[in-house]
Design a protein around this motif. Sequence first.
Motif, PDB file in Angstrom:
ATOM      1  N   GLY A 144      -3.542  -3.389 -24.591  1.00 25.55           N
ATOM      2  CA  GLY A 144      -3.214  -3.884 -23.273  1.00 25.55           C
ATOM      3  C   GLY A 144      -2.127  -5.068 -23.312  1.00 25.55           C
ATOM      4  O   GLY A 144      -1.056  -4.534 -22.562  1.00 25.55           O
ATOM      5  N   LEU A 145      -2.071  -5.420 -24.030  1.00 24.35           N
ATOM      6  CA  LEU A 145      -0.919  -6.348 -23.822  1.00 24.35           C
ATOM      7  C   LEU A 145      -0.336  -6.348 -24.673  1.00 24.35           C
ATOM      8  O   LEU A 145       0.937  -5.967 -24.469  1.00 24.35           O
ATOM      9  N   THR A 146       0.058  -5.165 -25.570  1.00 25.93           N
ATOM     10  CA  THR A 146       0.947  -4.796 -26.486  1.00 25.93           C
ATOM     11  C   THR A 146       1.729  -3.816 -25.382  1.00 25.93           C
ATOM     12  O   THR A 146       3.405  -3.815 -25.133  1.00 25.93           O
ATOM     13  N   VAL A 147       0.973  -2.823 -24.933  1.00 25.42           N
ATOM     14  CA  VAL A 147       2.125  -1.574 -23.578  1.00 25.42           C
ATOM     15  C   VAL A 147       2.427  -3.465 -23.136  1.00 25.42           C
ATOM     16  O   VAL A 147       4.217  -2.437 -22.454  1.00 25.42           O
ATOM     17  N   ASN A 148       2.599  -3.388 -22.584  1.00 25.67           N
ATOM     18  CA  ASN A 148       2.695  -4.112 -20.985  1.00 25.67           C
ATOM     19  C   ASN A 148       3.419  -5.453 -21.959  1.00 25.67           C
ATOM     20  O   ASN A 148       5.265  -5.720 -21.228  1.00 25.67           O
ATOM     21  N   LEU A 149       4.142  -6.637 -22.957  1.00 28.05           N
ATOM     22  CA  LEU A 149       4.934  -6.778 -23.574  1.00 28.05           C
ATOM     23  C   LEU A 149       6.283  -5.649 -24.219  1.00 28.05           C
ATOM     24  O   LEU A 149       7.530  -6.159 -23.572  1.00 28.05           O
ATOM     25  N   ALA A 150       5.375  -4.480 -24.684  1.00 27.58           N
ATOM     26  CA  ALA A 150       7.309  -3.541 -24.471  1.00 27.58           C
ATOM     27  C   ALA A 150       7.493  -3.124 -23.422  1.00 27.58           C
ATOM     28  O   ALA A 150       8.701  -2.799 -23.600  1.00 27.58           O
ATOM     29  N   ARG A 151       6.976  -3.415 -22.122  1.00 29.30           N
ATOM     30  CA  ARG A 151       7.386  -2.850 -21.420  1.00 29.30           C
ATOM     31  C   ARG A 151       8.514  -3.834 -20.706  1.00 29.30           C
ATOM     32  O   ARG A 151       9.081  -4.166 -19.736  1.00 29.30           O
ATOM     33  N   GLY A 152       8.264  -5.083 -20.986  1.00 23.80           N
ATOM     34  CA  GLY A 152       8.869  -6.424 -21.301  1.00 23.80           C
ATOM     35  C   GLY A 152       7.962  -7.010 -20.008  1.00 23.80           C
ATOM     36  O   GLY A 152       8.502  -8.273 -19.334  1.00 23.80           O
ATOM     37  N   ARG A 153       7.244  -6.511 -19.737  1.00 27.68           N
ATOM     38  CA  ARG A 153       6.021  -7.198 -18.915  1.00 27.68           C
ATOM     39  C   ARG A 153       5.823  -8.588 -19.154  1.00 27.68           C
ATOM     40  O   ARG A 153       4.275  -8.484 -19.633  1.00 27.68           O
TER      41      ARG A 153
ATOM     42  N   PRO B  60       1.566 -17.693 -15.082  1.00 24.83           N
ATOM     43  CA  PRO B  60       1.348 -17.127 -16.223  1.00 24.83           C
ATOM     44  C   PRO B  60       1.902 -15.894 -16.818  1.00 24.83           C
ATOM     45  O   PRO B  60       2.642 -15.515 -15.767  1.00 24.83           O
ATOM     46  N   ARG B  61       0.912 -16.259 -18.127  1.00 23.42           N
ATOM     47  CA  ARG B  61       3.051 -15.728 -18.687  1.00 23.42           C
ATOM     48  C   ARG B  61       2.624 -15.579 -20.097  1.00 23.42           C
ATOM     49  O   ARG B  61       1.251 -15.936 -20.564  1.00 23.42           O
ATOM     50  N   ILE B  62       2.327 -14.073 -21.115  1.00 26.16           N
ATOM     51  CA  ILE B  62       1.854 -13.284 -21.589  1.00 26.16           C
ATOM     52  C   ILE B  62       2.983 -13.276 -23.055  1.00 26.16           C
ATOM     53  O   ILE B  62       3.967 -13.331 -22.815  1.00 26.16           O
TER      54      ILE B  62
ATOM     55  N   PHE C 253       1.701 -13.878 -29.283  1.00 18.86           N
ATOM     56  CA  PHE C 253       0.858 -14.861 -30.151  1.00 18.86           C
ATOM     57  C   PHE C 253      -0.147 -13.786 -29.339  1.00 18.86           C
ATOM     58  O   PHE C 253      -1.757 -14.348 -29.774  1.00 18.86           O
ATOM     59  N   HIS C 254      -0.546 -14.045 -28.374  1.00 21.01           N
ATOM     60  CA  HIS C 254      -1.814 -13.606 -27.635  1.00 21.01           C
ATOM     61  C   HIS C 254      -2.119 -11.994 -27.960  1.00 21.01           C
ATOM     62  O   HIS C 254      -3.336 -11.800 -28.481  1.00 21.01           O
ATOM     63  N   ALA C 255      -1.606 -11.010 -28.738  1.00 21.20           N
ATOM     64  CA  ALA C 255      -1.388 -10.002 -28.838  1.00 21.20           C
ATOM     65  C   ALA C 255      -2.087 -10.320 -30.448  1.00 21.20           C
ATOM     66  O   ALA C 255      -3.500  -9.026 -30.709  1.00 21.20           O
ATOM     67  N   GLY C 256      -0.765 -10.752 -31.004  1.00 24.17           N
ATOM     68  CA  GLY C 256      -1.325 -11.262 -32.427  1.00 24.17           C
ATOM     69  C   GLY C 256      -3.037 -11.606 -32.634  1.00 24.17           C
ATOM     70  O   GLY C 256      -3.499 -11.210 -33.503  1.00 24.17           O
ATOM     71  N   ARG C 257      -3.859 -12.844 -31.686  1.00 23.01           N
ATOM     72  CA  ARG C 257      -4.500 -13.860 -32.185  1.00 23.01           C
ATOM     73  C   ARG C 257      -5.876 -12.073 -31.403  1.00 23.01           C
ATOM     74  O   ARG C 257      -6.684 -12.156 -32.382  1.00 23.01           O
ATOM     75  N   ALA C 258      -5.386 -11.040 -30.428  1.00 20.99           N
ATOM     76  CA  ALA C 258      -6.903 -10.366 -30.279  1.00 20.99           C
ATOM     77  C   ALA C 258      -6.616  -9.903 -31.436  1.00 20.99           C
ATOM     78  O   ALA C 258      -7.948  -9.225 -31.436  1.00 20.99           O
ATOM     79  N   ALA C 259      -5.293  -8.965 -31.936  1.00 23.48           N
ATOM     80  CA  ALA C 259      -5.671  -8.712 -33.155  1.00 23.48           C
ATOM     81  C   ALA C 259      -6.636  -8.549 -34.343  1.00 23.48           C
ATOM     82  O   ALA C 259      -6.998  -7.858 -35.364  1.00 23.48           O
ATOM     83  N   LEU C 260      -6.062  -9.977 -34.574  1.00 20.94           N
ATOM     84  CA  LEU C 260      -7.086 -10.911 -35.765  1.00 20.94           C
ATOM     85  C   LEU C 260      -8.379 -10.744 -35.642  1.00 20.94           C
ATOM     86  O   LEU C 260      -9.613 -10.564 -36.238  1.00 20.94           O
ATOM     87  N   PHE C 261      -8.969 -10.954 -34.353  1.00 20.09           N
ATOM     88  CA  PHE C 261      -9.998 -10.406 -33.662  1.00 20.09           C
ATOM     89  C   PHE C 261     -10.966  -9.695 -33.950  1.00 20.09           C
ATOM     90  O   PHE C 261     -11.893  -9.218 -34.531  1.00 20.09           O
ATOM     91  N   ALA C 262     -10.436  -8.624 -33.716  1.00 18.78           N
ATOM     92  CA  ALA C 262     -10.525  -7.307 -33.630  1.00 18.78           C
ATOM     93  C   ALA C 262     -10.278  -6.942 -35.313  1.00 18.78           C
ATOM     94  O   ALA C 262     -11.644  -5.713 -35.429  1.00 18.78           O
ATOM     95  N   VAL C 263      -9.492  -7.339 -36.153  1.00 20.06           N
ATOM     96  CA  VAL C 263      -9.748  -6.921 -37.779  1.00 20.06           C
ATOM     97  C   VAL C 263     -10.742  -7.669 -38.307  1.00 20.06           C
ATOM     98  O   VAL C 263     -11.252  -7.290 -39.141  1.00 20.06           O
ATOM     99  N   ALA C 264     -10.844  -8.337 -37.734  1.00 17.77           N
ATOM    100  CA  ALA C 264     -12.313  -9.477 -38.111  1.00 17.77           C
ATOM    101  C   ALA C 264     -13.474  -8.677 -37.654  1.00 17.77           C
ATOM    102  O   ALA C 264     -14.896  -8.720 -38.368  1.00 17.77           O
ATOM    103  N   ALA C 265     -13.866  -8.341 -36.697  1.00 16.03           N
ATOM    104  CA  ALA C 265     -14.562  -7.813 -36.121  1.00 16.03           C
ATOM    105  C   ALA C 265     -14.889  -6.188 -36.779  1.00 16.03           C
ATOM    106  O   ALA C 265     -15.705  -6.177 -36.969  1.00 16.03           O
TER     107      ALA C 265
END
Length: 212
Positions: A84-93, A110-112, A115-127
Amino acid sequence: MFWVVVASVLGGTLLLAGVPKLGDRDGLLTVVKGYRLLPAPAERTVAATLPFAEVAIGVLLIAGLGGRWPAAAATVLFAGFVTGLTVNLARGRRDLDCGCFAFGAGHEVPRIGWFHAGRAALFAVAALALTVAPAPEVTPVGRLVGVAGGLLLVLAVVSVAQLRAVVHPGRRPVDDYLTSASITLRAADTVSRYDTAVIDIHNLPRQTGRVR
């Protein structure tokens, strides 16, 4: 014990994310709609179930129950956040609420970011690593120590983040306050200069007459 700490960090993070959302379901639905990824019925379903999923998976990870399934579910959950984060960042949103742990206050924008996408990716790799790792053999005391260490680590990170939000000049609440104060000071300075200029103009004929 290492994997107990990892599981506790992931579980504590999910609890930290899920518990506040339980009290603001409308706010969560607004955040989910802001991502513009799902049809309306799916958005309502996600908003209704996500907090309970985060809390349940977090409790299972911390308690060490359910075998590999809680870690696998956490992997899917964090992978969804990354998408979700990556798609919206790629859209420029970028001007949208992450909804990761809480929702933006009324005075904040509010702003993404990546960093937010990288943090979520780090948690995904750890999980994912926790899912495929051998089941840890630890004593009850060792598990208790590992859980305490993981939760203390989460608490330390949260404390540092809260401290940065208060004292870091790049954070919006502080920046808004300083900007408002700066505008007030500039306005006062402008008025002061204007009054001085008016006084000088009124005194100009008198000064000219004296010169003559």
